[in-house]
Design an enzyme around this catalytic site. Structure first.
Site, PDB file in Angstrom:
ATOM      1  CG  ASP A  73      -0.179   0.011   2.435  1.00 19.55           C
ATOM      2  OD1 ASP A  73       0.879  -0.562   2.589  1.00 19.55           O
ATOM      3  OD2 ASP A  73      -0.689   0.870   3.364  1.00 19.55           O
ATOM      4  CD  GLU A 131       4.105   1.100   6.947  1.00 24.72           C
ATOM      5  OE1 GLU A 131       5.114   1.197   7.760  1.00 24.72           O
ATOM      6  OE2 GLU A 131       3.964   1.716   6.105  1.00 24.72           O
TER       7      GLU A 131
END
Length: 372
Positions: A73, A131
């Site tokens: 991400d 994250e």
């Protein structure tokens, strides 16, 4: 063998702004399966922080077990890029695109390195899609699944962009913890011309902010800089100029070293607030505790690889923000090493193609030293 530049470009082309996956882990799965990894896909759709895509890949068996961890991400690109942030482009020796540095480039480099090295024991990748977000259903969920499968690495390398000025100059052996708090002071709304009929919460909040801002939490340690408390926002419910607000709020963040725990800091803030304003409330969210992996086998292994491949003597550091190493350090010695971080989270994020290639060589040497 897998080409790091090609794989990095394919990953960047996936619009995986957290918590979206955008097909990034499909790309990663295809690459990993082509070089002998067994890939497990783990998805969570619980609560407002999802859905989250996670991936665990493993090759080999037995010990030792060396793991690489990272995230697919990315943060939102923002406006003003010179080119489409999700259309990877090489210009002037730089690969541009959101995630080039943080941290699709490092993932691509590690997969490419794994494609070059014959290994003994077990090699795995712990990859999350959560994250950059709340990290609620990301690495922690992967760790829970790994425990249920009796999978436990011996050493973990997180591919965060740790290098400060040139590739290999910094390894992170720890990080400070982080806790966010919101202090809410109730009052009684009223007209500014009749203050005796109201109760203004702003002066009370100002005293709280002043008291907290004056704290000296510590003077730092051998490996950590001093902890710091920062006021990040002050607000009221008021949208008019002639109204005393009924409530006032302040947000704060504490970045703390291993002299503290998040729970202890929350307790101390609550006590300080209660002394000034007994009716005030404090809500807290601990993002992660401070951790440290003492210099030893893991840092020596990575330092040796950097020294031999890059000719650089890395500094061991705990500076910077948090990462998922704060979770992974609970199960095995964990350090971070990756690309130069000058453009992470910025407009026109880019990685030097030469650095991507050199990181691949360095990761290959790390794998050889760990599992060769």
């Amino acid at each position: 063998m897998i080409d790091a530049l090609d794989l990095a470009a394919k990953l960047i082309a996936c619009n995986s702004v957290t918590p979206a996956d955008g097909g990034a882990q499909d790309v990663l799965q295809t690459a990993l399966e082509s070089i002998g990894f067994r890939v497990h896909r783990l998805h969570s759709s619980e609560g407002p922080d999802g859905p989250i895509a996670n991936l665990f890949a493993i090759r080999g068996s037995g010990g030792p077990h060396f793991a690489f961890a990272g995230h697919t991400d990315v943060v939102p690109p923002g406006a003003g890029w010179a080119s489409d942030p999700f259309a990877p482009e090489v210009r002037g020796g730089l690969l541009h695109g959101r995630g080039a540095v943080d941290m699709k480039g490092a993932i691509a480099a590690f997969v490419a390195a794994a494609s070059q090295v014959e290994t003994k024991g077990t090699l795995s990748l712990i990859i999350t899609g959560d994250e950059e977000g709340p990290a609620t259903f990301g690495t922690v969920a992967l760790m829970d699944w790994m425990e249920s499968e009796s999978i436990r690495p011996d050493l973990i390398l997180v591919g965060e962009p740790t290098s400060a000025h040139k590739l290999g100059d910094t390894i992170k052996i720890g990080r400070r913890g982080s806790v966010n708090m919101t202090v809410t002071v109730p009052g009684r709304q009223g007209h500014v011309a009749y203050p005796h009929l109201a109760d203004n919460p702003v002066p009370t909040l100002a005293r709280i902010v002043s008291a907290l801002s004056a704290w000296t939490l510590d003077s730092g340690t051998e490996w950590f800089q001093p902890s710091n408390l920062e006021i990040t926002d002050i607000a009221t419910s008021n949208e008019a100029t002639n109204v005393i607000p009924g409530v006032a709020r302040a947000r704060l963040n504490i970045r703390f070293n291993d002299l503290h725990t998040g729970a202890d800091l929350v307790r101390d803030v609550k006590a300080a607030v209660a002394e000034i304003a007994p009716r005030a409330t404090v809500e807290a969210r601990i993002s992660g505790e401070a951790f440290r992996t003492d210099p030893g086998a893991l840092s020596d292994l990575v330092t040796g690889a950097i020294r031999d491949v890059l000719g650089v003597e890395p500094e061991l550091s705990t500076s910077g923000g948090t990462s998922d190493a704060r979770f992974l350090s609970r199960i095995a010695p964990t350090i971070e090493f990756g690309l130069p971080n000058a453009t992470m989270h910025k407009l026109d994020e880019a990685v030097a193609v030469a650095d991507l290639e050199a990181l691949t060589e360095t990761y290959a040497e790390v794998i050889r030293r760990a599992l060769g």
